[in-house]
Design a protein around this motif. Structure first.
Motif, PDB file in Angstrom:
ATOM      1  N   SER A   1     -47.544   6.954  33.538  1.00  0.00           N
ATOM      2  CA  SER A   1     -46.637   6.195  34.403  1.00  0.00           C
ATOM      3  C   SER A   1     -47.163   6.163  35.838  1.00  0.00           C
ATOM      4  O   SER A   1     -47.163   5.111  36.492  1.00  0.00           O
ATOM      5  CB  SER A   1     -45.242   6.821  34.366  1.00  0.00           C
ATOM      6  N   ASN A   2     -47.623   7.315  36.319  1.00  0.00           N
ATOM      7  CA  ASN A   2     -48.183   7.374  37.678  1.00  0.00           C
ATOM      8  C   ASN A   2     -49.433   6.515  37.802  1.00  0.00           C
ATOM      9  O   ASN A   2     -49.632   5.834  38.813  1.00  0.00           O
ATOM     10  CB  ASN A   2     -48.482   8.816  38.072  1.00  0.00           C
TER      11      ASN A   2
ATOM     12  N   THR B   1     -48.404   2.948  38.114  1.00  0.00           N
ATOM     13  CA  THR B   1     -47.847   2.697  39.450  1.00  0.00           C
ATOM     14  C   THR B   1     -48.960   2.562  40.483  1.00  0.00           C
ATOM     15  O   THR B   1     -48.934   1.651  41.322  1.00  0.00           O
ATOM     16  CB  THR B   1     -46.877   3.828  39.845  1.00  0.00           C
ATOM     17  N   VAL B   2     -49.935   3.454  40.425  1.00  0.00           N
ATOM     18  CA  VAL B   2     -51.058   3.403  41.377  1.00  0.00           C
ATOM     19  C   VAL B   2     -51.876   2.130  41.158  1.00  0.00           C
ATOM     20  O   VAL B   2     -52.311   1.482  42.127  1.00  0.00           O
ATOM     21  CB  VAL B   2     -51.935   4.673  41.271  1.00  0.00           C
TER      22      VAL B   2
ATOM     23  N   ARG C   1     -45.979  11.244  31.996  1.00  0.00           N
ATOM     24  CA  ARG C   1     -45.814  11.164  33.447  1.00  0.00           C
ATOM     25  C   ARG C   1     -47.093  10.695  34.132  1.00  0.00           C
ATOM     26  O   ARG C   1     -47.055   9.854  35.040  1.00  0.00           O
ATOM     27  CB  ARG C   1     -45.384  12.530  33.978  1.00  0.00           C
ATOM     28  N   ALA C   2     -48.228  11.213  33.694  1.00  0.00           N
ATOM     29  CA  ALA C   2     -49.506  10.805  34.282  1.00  0.00           C
ATOM     30  C   ALA C   2     -49.784   9.323  34.006  1.00  0.00           C
ATOM     31  O   ALA C   2     -50.271   8.600  34.881  1.00  0.00           O
ATOM     32  CB  ALA C   2     -50.642  11.665  33.741  1.00  0.00           C
TER      33      ALA C   2
END
Length: 123
Positions: free
Chosen positions: A36-37, A40-41, A33-34
């Motif tokens: 992927s985030n 995205t950022v 999840r981190a």
């Protein structure tokens, strides 16, 4: 002196291996999840730069993505450590089984009650 029985030892290390394995899976899920985030950022930072948003704002977004990528590296190291702990617990269980399993089987097959453990201690 606290005594630990064969069955208690095996139950304890089996539970530890299971718990640590579960923790490792949870850490890996957080890492995914981190990651992927962070991606995205980073894309958002690139989009901001493409729209000529001020460098301070785009820099903050890039810094955030970099920090999040560092978190994923640390999470993978922690998950790897849980794998090592789980393997060690399984090894302790296997060694206990190898060293004392036959004794446990014979004691379980006896039709008489076992004496107190002090009786079986070596002098």
């Amino acid at each position: 002196m606290t005594t630990l029985t064969y069955r208690e030892l095996r139950a304890m290390v089996q539970a530890e291996a299971k718990g640590v394995t579960h923790d490792g899976e949870a850490i890996r899920a957080l890492e995914r999840r981190a990651r992927s985030n962070a991606e995205t950022v980073a894309r958002a930072a690139d989009a901001l730069a493409g729209m000529e948003v001020d460098s301070q704002t785009t820099g903050e977004a890039k810094d955030t993505a970099r920090i999040m990528n560092g978190l994923t590296t640390s999470a993978l190291a922690a998950a790897s450590a849980t794998d090592n702990v789980a393997a060690a617990a399984r090894a302790v269980d296997a060694q206990a089984q190898k060293s004392h399993g036959g004794i446990n089987e014979q004691a379980g097959a006896m039709n008489v009650r076992m004496a107190k453990s002090a009786f079986y201690e070596q002098e």
